[in-house]
Scaffold this active site. Structure first.
Site, PDB file in Angstrom:
ATOM      1  N   THR A   1       0.851  -1.192   0.000  1.00 40.49           N
ATOM      2  CA  THR A   1       0.000   0.000   0.000  1.00 40.49           C
ATOM      3  C   THR A   1       0.886   1.241   0.000  1.00 40.49           C
ATOM      4  OG1 THR A   1      -0.120   0.342   2.399  1.00 40.49           O
ATOM      5  CG2 THR A   1      -1.598  -1.321   1.457  1.00 40.49           C
ATOM      6  N   CYS A   2       0.258   2.402   0.110  1.00 40.73           N
ATOM      7  CA  CYS A   2       1.024   3.645   0.167  1.00 40.73           C
ATOM      8  C   CYS A   2       1.961   3.680   1.374  1.00 40.73           C
ATOM      9  CB  CYS A   2       0.083   4.847   0.237  1.00 40.73           C
ATOM     10  SG  CYS A   2      -0.913   5.096  -1.236  1.00 40.73           S
TER      11      CYS A   2
ATOM     12  N   ARG B   1       2.909   0.870   3.408  1.00 41.36           N
ATOM     13  CA  ARG B   1       3.636  -0.334   3.817  1.00 41.36           C
ATOM     14  C   ARG B   1       3.786  -1.333   2.675  1.00 41.36           C
ATOM     15  NH1 ARG B   1       1.899  -1.849   8.460  1.00 41.36           N
ATOM     16  NH2 ARG B   1       0.548  -0.031   8.772  1.00 41.36           N
TER      17      ARG B   1
ATOM     18  N   THR C   1     -10.302   2.423   7.919  1.00 36.26           N
ATOM     19  CA  THR C   1     -10.852   1.147   7.447  1.00 36.26           C
ATOM     20  C   THR C   1     -10.293   0.706   6.097  1.00 36.26           C
ATOM     21  OG1 THR C   1     -12.717   2.326   6.430  1.00 36.26           O
ATOM     22  CG2 THR C   1     -13.010   1.535   8.690  1.00 36.26           C
ATOM     23  N   GLN C   2      -9.638   1.600   5.389  1.00 35.66           N
ATOM     24  CA  GLN C   2      -9.162   1.267   4.045  1.00 35.66           C
ATOM     25  C   GLN C   2      -8.180   0.097   4.060  1.00 35.66           C
ATOM     26  OE1 GLN C   2      -7.156   4.475   2.039  1.00 35.66           O
ATOM     27  NE2 GLN C   2      -7.422   3.585   0.023  1.00 35.66           N
TER      28      GLN C   2
ATOM     29  N   GLN D   1      -7.673  -3.441   1.789  1.00 33.08           N
ATOM     30  CA  GLN D   1      -6.413  -3.720   1.091  1.00 33.08           C
ATOM     31  C   GLN D   1      -5.854  -5.087   1.487  1.00 33.08           C
ATOM     32  OE1 GLN D   1      -4.539  -0.110   2.474  1.00 33.08           O
ATOM     33  NE2 GLN D   1      -4.772   0.909   0.498  1.00 33.08           N
TER      34      GLN D   1
ATOM     35  N   GLY E   1      -6.488  10.639 -11.157  1.00 42.43           N
ATOM     36  CA  GLY E   1      -6.776   9.289 -10.700  1.00 42.43           C
ATOM     37  C   GLY E   1      -8.257   9.180 -10.384  1.00 42.43           C
TER      38      GLY E   1
ATOM     39  N   GLY F   1      -9.331   6.338  -8.080  1.00 41.81           N
ATOM     40  CA  GLY F   1      -9.417   5.254  -7.110  1.00 41.81           C
ATOM     41  C   GLY F   1     -10.080   5.680  -5.816  1.00 41.81           C
TER      42      GLY F   1
ATOM     43  N   ILE G   1      -8.712   8.993  -4.129  1.00 43.94           N
ATOM     44  CA  ILE G   1      -9.164  10.190  -4.846  1.00 43.94           C
ATOM     45  C   ILE G   1     -10.644  10.429  -4.589  1.00 43.94           C
ATOM     46  CG2 ILE G   1      -9.665  11.097  -7.152  1.00 43.94           C
ATOM     47  CD1 ILE G   1      -6.808  11.571  -6.321  1.00 43.94           C
TER      48      ILE G   1
END
EC number: 1.2.1.70
Length: 432
Positions: A55-56, A58, A120-121, A125, A194, A196, A199
């Site tokens: 992810t962004c 990790r 929660t994102q 992921q 973007g 996603g 965004i």
């Protein structure tokens, strides 16, 4: 099997290194194949398992393996895959074995290890990472169980604590920063690059400020158009970005590109066309969408995910009571999982015992069938069969008893008594 998590995150490494270790989605499946091969060997009794979470904030490798040198092998593979010297990478890497790996997975999914506490994102992921690993055939009993329990723990934590309430999201932090640059966001033109989830979150927060104009640029025109329409905005081709960048006061970018899509030269031209009116830029992508040199321009205010993290952390302190509750839940569930893991360690032994006993049974049955076919007395054949099975099945335990002495012998005797409940105790002199 040993569990191991090895990785880097926003706590241990700056974005400049994280972007070099990130895995684009299309690379994860083939990467899993080569990663598993690190732990394959002629002496490995179990097939290794693996999953990659990128992810962004990790990049983490989760694995289950019999390899005792798994940490060194995983670090070496990560270094070679991304062509980063081990000496440069190692100081930023954490390696978590067994219960530490379990605890880490539970904390990550529950939002306790996120830049935005309780967000929660990350749970979505992680589920995507598990789905990808499953499709690649890289998961097995151990990691499947780990991740299923991970998702259950995350649900329990979010359902019984207030860990996710009143959190300051990255999107909200971006709006706060914009308000420091511009007195009114409602007077500004905003461009989102973007389409996603990140965004979409940012567009939601900025749209609430009623900007003068909201535009979405995306490689897939249809997806960009749908997102723009949700917020009464417009879509534009991503190819128009170099010639139209000067039109926008606020630019937020988060794409899956492996290379920067906004270079220093393009921004310099935009600043000149704007007659040096400021541009506020937020780069939420890892790897970064905007060349870092852009931040050195006098009239450009460029912020990365790490910069926004400082604002996010300001709101984390007020929820420490919820954190303590969540940690207590996680600790209990870690112990439960480790108990399950301990029981799994005897499965190969039990399986071997079954295989060996069945082989003995089949051999004796085959011998008995031949005797019966020859016309031998059935009663005598059955007696011989039962006697042979008895002798062979107790041969192992009796041999072990005869081989050991002292305390080991006493322990083994107690163990055997547990197996054979009718064995007489040492103080039973009756012989019955």
């Amino acid at each position: 099997m040993q569990l191991l998590t090895i990785g880097i995150n926003h706590h241990t490494a700056p974005v400049a290194l994280r972007e070099r270790v990130a895995f684009p989605l299309e690379q994860i499946k083939p990467a899993l194949v080569t990663f598993k091969n690190v732990f394959l060997g002629p002496q490995a009794p179990n097939t290794p398992e693996a999953a990659i979470l990128s992810t962004c904030n990790r990049t983490e490798l989760y694995c289950a393996t019999d390899d005792r040198a798994a940490r060194e092998g995983a670090l070496r593979w990560l270094s070679e895959y991304h062509r980063i010297p081990v000496d440069e990478l190692a100081p930023h890497v954490y390696a978590l074995p067994q219960s530490e790996a379990v605890r880490h997975a539970f904390r990550v999914a529950s939002g306790l290890d996120s830049m935005v506490l309780g967000e929660t994102q990350i749970l979505g992921q992680m589920k995507d990472a598990v789905r990808t690993a499953t499709e690649a055939g890289a998961l097995g009993t151990y990691l499947n169980q780990l991740f299923q329990r991970t998702f259950a723990v995350a649900k329990e934590v979010r359902g019984t604590t207030e860990i996710g309430t009143q959190s300051v999201s990255m999107a909200a932090a971006a709006v706060r920063l914009a308000q420091r640059i511009f007195e009114k966001v409602s007077d500004q033109r905003v461009l989102f690059i973007g389409a996603g989830e990140m965004i979409e979150l940012c567009a939601t927060h900025f749209a609430a400020q009623g900007p003068r104009e909201l535009v979405v640029a995306n490689r897939t025109a249809e997806r960009g158009q749908r997102l723009a329409e949700r917020f009464n905005g417009r879509a534009m081709p991503l190819a128009d970005l170099p010639t139209r960048m000067h039109e926008f006061d606020i630019i937020v970018s988060c794409t899956a590109s492996t290379l920067p899509i906004i270079g220093l030269g393009a921004v310099e031209r935009a600043v000149k066309a704007r007659r040096h009116r400021p541009i506020f830029m937020v780069d939420l992508a890892v790897p970064r969408d905007i060349e870092p040199e852009v931040g050195k321009l006098k009239d450009v205010f460029l912020y990365t995910v790490d910069d926004l993290g400082a604002i996010v952390r300001e709101g984390n302190a007020s929820r420490q009571a919820a954190v303590a509750q969540a940690e207590a839940i996680i600790e209990t569930r870690v112990q439960n999982f480790m108990q399950w893991l301990d029981t799994r360690s005897v499965v190969p032994v039990i399986r071997h015992m079954h295989t060996q006993a069945d082989a003995l049974r089949r051999a004796e049955v085959e011998k008995a069938q031949k005797l019966l076919a020859r016309g031998d007395d059935p009663a005598a054949v059955l007696e011989a069969l039962s006697q042979a099975l008895t002798n062979k099945l107790i041969h192992g335990p009796t041999s072990a008893l005869n081989r050991v002495n002292g305390a080991d012998r006493d322990s083994l005797i107690d163990l055997m008594r547990g197996f054979y409940q009718h064995a007489p105790r040492s103080n039973d002199q009756s012989g019955h």
